[in-house]
Scaffold this active site. Sequence first.
Site, PDB file in Angstrom:
ATOM      1  N   CYS B  87     -12.911 -10.136  12.698  1.00 27.09           N
ATOM      2  CA  CYS B  87     -11.677  -9.982  11.939  1.00 27.09           C
ATOM      3  C   CYS B  87     -11.124  -8.562  12.121  1.00 27.09           C
ATOM      4  O   CYS B  87     -10.752  -8.201  13.212  1.00 27.09           O
ATOM      5  CB  CYS B  87     -11.918 -10.342  10.467  1.00 27.09           C
ATOM      6  N   HIS B 196     -14.807 -15.949  10.588  1.00 21.79           N
ATOM      7  CA  HIS B 196     -15.983 -15.308   9.990  1.00 21.79           C
ATOM      8  C   HIS B 196     -17.236 -16.181  10.044  1.00 21.79           C
ATOM      9  O   HIS B 196     -17.573 -16.825   9.036  1.00 21.79           O
ATOM     10  CB  HIS B 196     -15.697 -14.979   8.527  1.00 21.79           C
ATOM     11  N   GLU B 198     -20.157 -15.242   9.729  1.00 23.46           N
ATOM     12  CA  GLU B 198     -21.119 -14.698   8.755  1.00 23.46           C
ATOM     13  C   GLU B 198     -20.929 -15.280   7.362  1.00 23.46           C
ATOM     14  O   GLU B 198     -21.792 -15.110   6.510  1.00 23.46           O
ATOM     15  CB  GLU B 198     -21.029 -13.163   8.710  1.00 23.46           C
TER      16      GLU B 198
END
Lengths: 80, 220
Positions: B87, B196, B198
């Site tokens: 990002c 994302h 994660e």
Amino acid sequence: MKAIVTVMLKTGVLDPQGKAIGHALHNLGFAGVGEVRMGKVIELELAETDAARARQEAEEMARKLLANPVIESFKVEILA
Amino acid sequence: MQAALLLFPGINRERDMIQAVRQSFGRAPAIVWHKETELPAGTDLVILPGGFSFGDYLRCGAMAAHSPVMRAVREHAGRGGYVLGVCNGFQILTEAGLLPGALLRNAGLRFLSMETRLSVERADTVFTRNWAPGAVFRAPMAHGDGNYTARTETLDRLEGEGLVAFRYADENRNGSARRIAGVFSPNLRVLGLMPHPEDLVDPLLGGTDGKPLFDSLAAA
């Protein structure tokens, strides 16, 4: 001296903010507005007193930070 | 794999990243403040998490790209070290010239906060080998400037050399050129992507679709 750096998206790079502004102007009744493009103006106060050197300095700043050469072009104007 | 996570003022996604790294690597990354001029000795992987470094002033990532720590990151990448930017981290890597192209304002102007699907364009890299070739996985995204762009020659080169890491496999909501969601450096050791992974590494949070990224790296 003062340097005015104008940064614009390059021709051909989609400018959605310019488009949105154009739409809004049409909605306000400004029927004659064609393409709208939006950029940034950055004013720099420079210690340099020589106009040519001030321009060089401002152009270097634009290349290194103020503009992203992948998507933006810039022009420098020097004011005494 | 020893990881170091960079913190710039305005970064706000570091906790998710730390958790994902801890879970796959068995230990948390070292945290490195942007004013540091060196990375911790033995750093294999530098991670730039998401957020709004320096308030997105001037352009997303432009200020962070010139932070003192980025000189050390350049040297690390120059030595063939691994770098992951997610990002805002991806935006910083393009602004720093470590990855090609740029991220423009989303084509529809809206900030996009939703789930997307990504296709794994190659599963033979240190970042992606725990995915099956051609895999499609879910990934949350949250960005206002994720519209990937580059010169036509650059896009052709990225595709020709197999440097496209991920593409949007459902809708191309942000308008990215050729649906590109993430790219590799020519040596396949620097990866940047907008969504994302994660944020999807635990069943409690809805799935583990993003975990292969961290498991792949942990095994390196």
